[in-house]
Design a protein around this motif. Structure first.
Motif, PDB file in Angstrom:
ATOM      1  N   ASP A   1      -2.273   3.685 -21.216  1.00  0.00           N
ATOM      2  CA  ASP A   1      -1.042   3.544 -20.430  1.00  0.00           C
ATOM      3  C   ASP A   1      -1.288   3.486 -18.927  1.00  0.00           C
ATOM      4  OD1 ASP A   1       0.522   3.615 -22.739  1.00  0.00           O
ATOM      5  OD2 ASP A   1       0.544   5.804 -22.748  1.00  0.00           O
ATOM      6  N   ILE A   2      -2.486   3.147 -18.496  1.00  0.00           N
ATOM      7  CA  ILE A   2      -2.789   3.116 -17.070  1.00  0.00           C
ATOM      8  C   ILE A   2      -1.921   2.085 -16.359  1.00  0.00           C
ATOM      9  CG2 ILE A   2      -4.644   1.392 -17.174  1.00  0.00           C
ATOM     10  CD1 ILE A   2      -4.653   4.644 -15.118  1.00  0.00           C
ATOM     11  N   MET A   3      -1.480   2.413 -15.144  1.00  0.00           N
ATOM     12  CA  MET A   3      -0.620   1.515 -14.375  1.00  0.00           C
ATOM     13  C   MET A   3      -1.304   1.118 -13.079  1.00  0.00           C
ATOM     14  SD  MET A   3       3.171   3.157 -14.840  1.00  0.00           S
ATOM     15  CE  MET A   3       3.958   3.229 -16.456  1.00  0.00           C
ATOM     16  N   THR A   4      -1.041  -0.125 -12.643  1.00  0.00           N
ATOM     17  CA  THR A   4      -1.630  -0.613 -11.400  1.00  0.00           C
ATOM     18  C   THR A   4      -0.695  -0.444 -10.205  1.00  0.00           C
ATOM     19  OG1 THR A   4      -0.891  -2.831 -12.056  1.00  0.00           O
ATOM     20  CG2 THR A   4      -3.172  -2.253 -12.518  1.00  0.00           C
ATOM     21  N   MET A   5       0.468   0.153 -10.427  1.00  0.00           N
ATOM     22  CA  MET A   5       1.363   0.567  -9.351  1.00  0.00           C
ATOM     23  C   MET A   5       1.838   1.975  -9.659  1.00  0.00           C
ATOM     24  SD  MET A   5       3.111   0.625  -6.643  1.00  0.00           S
ATOM     25  CE  MET A   5       3.100  -0.933  -5.801  1.00  0.00           C
ATOM     26  N   PRO A   6       1.262   2.980  -9.009  1.00  0.00           N
ATOM     27  CA  PRO A   6       1.688   4.362  -9.277  1.00  0.00           C
ATOM     28  C   PRO A   6       3.096   4.621  -8.743  1.00  0.00           C
ATOM     29  CG  PRO A   6      -0.449   4.261  -8.146  1.00  0.00           C
ATOM     30  CD  PRO A   6       0.159   2.905  -8.047  1.00  0.00           C
ATOM     31  N   GLY A   7       3.684   5.723  -9.193  1.00  0.00           N
ATOM     32  CA  GLY A   7       4.942   6.195  -8.633  1.00  0.00           C
ATOM     33  C   GLY A   7       4.723   7.478  -7.852  1.00  0.00           C
TER      34      GLY A   7
ATOM     35  N   ASP B   1       0.828  -1.205   0.000  1.00  0.00           N
ATOM     36  CA  ASP B   1       0.000   0.000   0.000  1.00  0.00           C
ATOM     37  C   ASP B   1       0.866   1.259   0.000  1.00  0.00           C
ATOM     38  OD1 ASP B   1      -2.405   1.404  -0.034  1.00  0.00           O
ATOM     39  OD2 ASP B   1      -2.420   1.635   2.150  1.00  0.00           O
ATOM     40  N   MET B   2       1.644   1.395  -1.068  1.00  0.00           N
ATOM     41  CA  MET B   2       2.492   2.580  -1.229  1.00  0.00           C
ATOM     42  C   MET B   2       2.844   2.727  -2.699  1.00  0.00           C
ATOM     43  SD  MET B   2       3.781   5.196   0.073  1.00  0.00           S
ATOM     44  CE  MET B   2       3.199   4.768   1.728  1.00  0.00           C
ATOM     45  N   ASN B   3       2.890   3.950  -3.184  1.00  0.00           N
ATOM     46  CA  ASN B   3       3.358   4.197  -4.542  1.00  0.00           C
ATOM     47  C   ASN B   3       4.848   3.854  -4.620  1.00  0.00           C
ATOM     48  OD1 ASN B   3       0.812   5.317  -4.720  1.00  0.00           O
ATOM     49  ND2 ASN B   3       1.482   7.327  -5.370  1.00  0.00           N
ATOM     50  N   ASP B   4       5.217   2.931  -5.505  1.00  0.00           N
ATOM     51  CA  ASP B   4       6.619   2.515  -5.586  1.00  0.00           C
ATOM     52  C   ASP B   4       6.904   1.938  -6.971  1.00  0.00           C
ATOM     53  OD1 ASP B   4       9.192   1.624  -5.234  1.00  0.00           O
ATOM     54  OD2 ASP B   4       8.812   0.629  -3.325  1.00  0.00           O
ATOM     55  N   ARG B   5       7.298   2.814  -7.893  1.00  0.00           N
ATOM     56  CA  ARG B   5       7.493   2.387  -9.282  1.00  0.00           C
ATOM     57  C   ARG B   5       8.579   1.322  -9.425  1.00  0.00           C
ATOM     58  NH1 ARG B   5       9.002   7.618  -9.134  1.00  0.00           N
ATOM     59  NH2 ARG B   5       7.213   8.297 -10.352  1.00  0.00           N
ATOM     60  N   ALA B   6       9.542   1.271  -8.487  1.00  0.00           N
ATOM     61  CA  ALA B   6      10.633   0.305  -8.578  1.00  0.00           C
ATOM     62  C   ALA B   6      10.150  -1.137  -8.460  1.00  0.00           C
ATOM     63  CB  ALA B   6      11.673   0.589  -7.495  1.00  0.00           C
ATOM     64  N   LEU B   7       8.928  -1.323  -7.945  1.00  0.00           N
ATOM     65  CA  LEU B   7       8.404  -2.676  -7.732  1.00  0.00           C
ATOM     66  C   LEU B   7       7.455  -3.134  -8.840  1.00  0.00           C
ATOM     67  CD1 LEU B   7       7.658  -2.570  -3.882  1.00  0.00           C
ATOM     68  CD2 LEU B   7       9.615  -3.602  -5.047  1.00  0.00           C
ATOM     69  N   ARG B   8       7.246  -2.293  -9.850  1.00  0.00           N
ATOM     70  CA  ARG B   8       6.281  -2.669 -10.890  1.00  0.00           C
ATOM     71  C   ARG B   8       6.644  -3.983 -11.561  1.00  0.00           C
ATOM     72  NH1 ARG B   8       6.095   3.343 -13.487  1.00  0.00           N
ATOM     73  NH2 ARG B   8       4.631   4.265 -11.994  1.00  0.00           N
ATOM     74  N   GLN B   9       7.900  -4.165 -11.852  1.00  0.00           N
ATOM     75  CA  GLN B   9       8.352  -5.383 -12.519  1.00  0.00           C
ATOM     76  C   GLN B   9       9.632  -5.852 -11.842  1.00  0.00           C
ATOM     77  OE1 GLN B   9       6.159  -6.147 -15.015  1.00  0.00           O
ATOM     78  NE2 GLN B   9       6.993  -8.220 -15.096  1.00  0.00           N
ATOM     79  N   ILE B  10       9.623  -7.053 -11.281  1.00  0.00           N
ATOM     80  CA  ILE B  10      10.786  -7.568 -10.562  1.00  0.00           C
ATOM     81  C   ILE B  10      11.052  -9.015 -10.970  1.00  0.00           C
ATOM     82  CG2 ILE B  10      10.314  -6.079  -8.568  1.00  0.00           C
ATOM     83  CD1 ILE B  10       9.335  -8.634  -7.106  1.00  0.00           C
TER      84      ILE B  10
ATOM     85  N   THR C   1      -7.165   6.120 -17.857  1.00  0.00           N
ATOM     86  CA  THR C   1      -6.890   7.393 -17.194  1.00  0.00           C
ATOM     87  C   THR C   1      -8.188   8.037 -16.712  1.00  0.00           C
ATOM     88  OG1 THR C   1      -5.934   9.600 -17.433  1.00  0.00           O
ATOM     89  CG2 THR C   1      -6.961   8.658 -19.384  1.00  0.00           C
ATOM     90  N   GLN C   2      -8.117   8.692 -15.559  1.00  0.00           N
ATOM     91  CA  GLN C   2      -9.263   9.420 -15.037  1.00  0.00           C
ATOM     92  C   GLN C   2      -9.374  10.825 -15.588  1.00  0.00           C
ATOM     93  OE1 GLN C   2      -6.510   8.510 -13.394  1.00  0.00           O
ATOM     94  NE2 GLN C   2      -6.031   9.829 -11.630  1.00  0.00           N
TER      95      GLN C   2
END
Length: 566
Positions: free
Chosen positions: A538-544, A178-187, A499-500
């Motif tokens: 381009d919607i993402m399910t993990m924001p930064g 439960d935190m915006n963390d772009r580094a974790l989008r793809q691991i 996108t909203q």
């Protein structure tokens, strides 16, 4: 209880909230809702969960009237949908009605990212504001842990022999935080040798995008919750046979982790009116509504229930109607579409720094966005009212123009000043809502029937609500539609992830664009929640986090007092 009329000096939301004199939650529940102390599990003095015995004991009561607060397409100028929801609930009580509000719980990611808090604003807030924004009753942590338990059990099953023959290339269940963390989008997970399992590609979504969150908010009971958790598809075999959470025997333990969280959270507004704040799926990724259990319980406890759905009506209201109301058997009586003069001018092409200047031409052009949202709400058979969330820089000529546009649309336009004046500032809006509910019998219906094919459901939303010419997808996506249709999932509603900031998938395309095309990038089957997530653009399910996150301003002083939440 704070008296909104006596405090006009400009203050931050958190200053106003911290100055409020809250009633003990047990006393509030007794005096306002007729609940006994044994009906509550208090979390301190000012928040509590209802017991399941209490919830079940209300089932035979008649339902109150359900009012949805939605909005025009959001802009950086702000619309104030949650603030209006709180203000309208207070206003209904102010004019003598028995009313409750139902809100989503804020996610920590946006709070520390762009928003800095999400519990209303000014003198239309729910309190305790800091608790609601930070951890609250621990619901989101429970949801994240339950989700990640299943993720751990998937890899553990593979490690100990993979009896179900899961194809590691076809794992469909990512981890969450439960935190915006772009580094974790793809691991890549399980690195470090044999003892750590089999390396594979993985990734994180934010907790509010979790299917467990969606299930949590659609479940009608603990038994329903457990069954839905068991129906989560975690991945596929090489033969593309789905593997379910129940086959891993994970759903019982997940339900045990969620047992206490599933009970609705009771808090209060600044004016001492009862409010449920429970659940919080993302609106541009998931269905963007508070829990069914909280809404249904509120309808048994009050004559009027005011709830919100995330972002603009093209996302929030559509999903509220087509997913939540369809699944829960809810019948909304009225919808309030929130707008601001500032946001309308921004949709008319005015830059944010110039919004303080009167610009009737831009306002008229930007009002096309509002008009489409009003017409979209009407497509569901629900009467609409437009609420202008007042800002001090609004001119009388601008307000008159919006009223004129409303008259041309055949919709009532009410100016509301709840941010500055609390419930009294929204009294006219409350009177209009009551008059509409009593005069017009809503003929609510979803936009499309269950039996419509999945592809056609998406196209219907795009053409009817977004003004699009149609939808497009490559051969692989089209084949997946056909596979899901023939696989027994064709009756599911669809949940558009886009996108909203626009009716299109281009966030920079303002106003009411028409004849654009909606590209479908990905399909995610949420078999436990019983809907199909259709990822567009381009919607993402993990924001930064933004360049300057709200976290930079949030802190705690030497007395343990939170500062910096908006």
């Amino acid at each position: 209880m704070a008296d909104a009329q006596q405090h006009k000096a400009p203050q931050s939301d958190i200053d106003i909230a911290q100055a409020a004199r809250m009633r003990p939650i047990v006393e509030l529940a007794r005096d306002r809702l007729g609940l006994a102390e044994t009906d509550l599990h208090p979390y301190g003095h000012h928040k509590a969960k209802l017991t399941f015995d209490c919830v079940r004991g209300l089932e035979d009561r008649p339902d109150g009237k359900l009012i949805l607060v939605t909005a025009m397409t959001p802009t950086p100028a702000g619309e104030g949908k949650t603030t209006t929801t709180v203000g309208l609930g207070d206003a209904l009580n102010h004019i003598g009605k028995k009313a409750m509000i139902c809100l989503r719980e804020p996610s920590l990611g946006p709070c520390f990212g762009m928003k800095g808090g999400a519990a209303g604003g000014g003198y239309a807030q729910v309190v305790p504001m800091e608790d609601i924004n930070l951890h609250f009753t621990g619901d989101f942590h429970a949801i994240g842990i339950a989700h990640n338990l299943l993720a751990a059990m998937i890899d553990n099953h593979i490690y100990w022999g993979n009896e179900l023959k899961l194809d590691q290339r076809r794992i469909a269940f990512r981890r969450v935080v439960d935190m915006n963390d772009r580094a974790l989008r793809q691991i890549t997970s399980s690195l470090g040798g044999v003892a750590n399992g089999f390396p594979r590609e993985d990734g994180f979504d934010i907790t509010v995008a979790s299917e467990v969150m969606a299930i949590f908010c659609l479940a009608r009971s603990l038994d329903d919750l457990k069954e839905r958790l068991g129906n989560i598809i975690v991945g596929y075999t090489r033969e593309k046979t789905p593997v379910y959470a129940r086959q891993l025997e994970a759903h019982g333990a997940m339900a045990a982790l969620l047992k206490d969280a599933l009970a609705p959270n009771l808090v209060q507004t600044l004016e001492g009116n009862p409010a449920f704040v429970h659940g919080g799926p993302f609106a541009n990724i998931a269905h963007g509504c508070n829990s069914v259990l909280a809404t249904r319980t509120a309808l048994k406890l009050a004559d009027y229930v005011v709830t919100e759905a995330g972002f603009g009506a093209d996302l929030g209201a559509e999903k509220f109607f087509d997913i939540k109301c369809r699944k829960a058997g809810l019948k909304p009586a009225c919808a309030v579409v929130v707008c601001t003069i500032r946001a309308l001018k921004m949709h008319g092409g005015v830059a944010k720094e110039d919004l303080g200047q009167e610009n009737l031409e831009a306002l008229k052009q930007g009002s096309e966005n509002l008009a489409r949202h009003v017409e979209n709400v009407r497509q569901f058979g629900v009467p609409a009212i437009v609420a202008i969330n007042r800002f001090s820089a609004d001119t009388e000529a601008e307000r008159d123009l919006v009223r004129q546009i409303g008259a041309e649309l055949g919709v009532e336009v009410i100016e509301s000043d709840h941010w500055a004046s609390g419930g009294a500032g929204a009294a006219e809006l409350a009177e209009a809502v009551v008059a509409t509910v009593e005069k017009d019998e809503a003929a609510f219906h979803p936009l499309y029937p269950d039996e419509m094919p999945l592809w056609d459901k998406v196209r219907t939303i795009a053409q009817s609500l977004y003004g699009a010419q149609g939808i497009i997808a490559d051969k692989v996506i089209r084949a997946r539609f056909a596979e899901l249709q023939s696989g027994g999932f064709g009756h599911y509603p669809v949940c558009i992830a886009k996108t909203q900031y626009s009716f299109s998938t281009d966030p920079n395309l303002k106003g009411a664009p028409s004849n654009h095309v909606v590209p479908i990038r990905e399909l995610r089957l949420a078999s436990g929640a019983e809907f199909l997530v259709v990822v567009c653009g381009d919607i993402m399910t993990m924001p930064g986090l933004p360049r300057v996150p709200a976290a930079n301003r949030i802190s705690v002083d030497s007395d343990g007092r939170i500062v910096g939440l908006f």
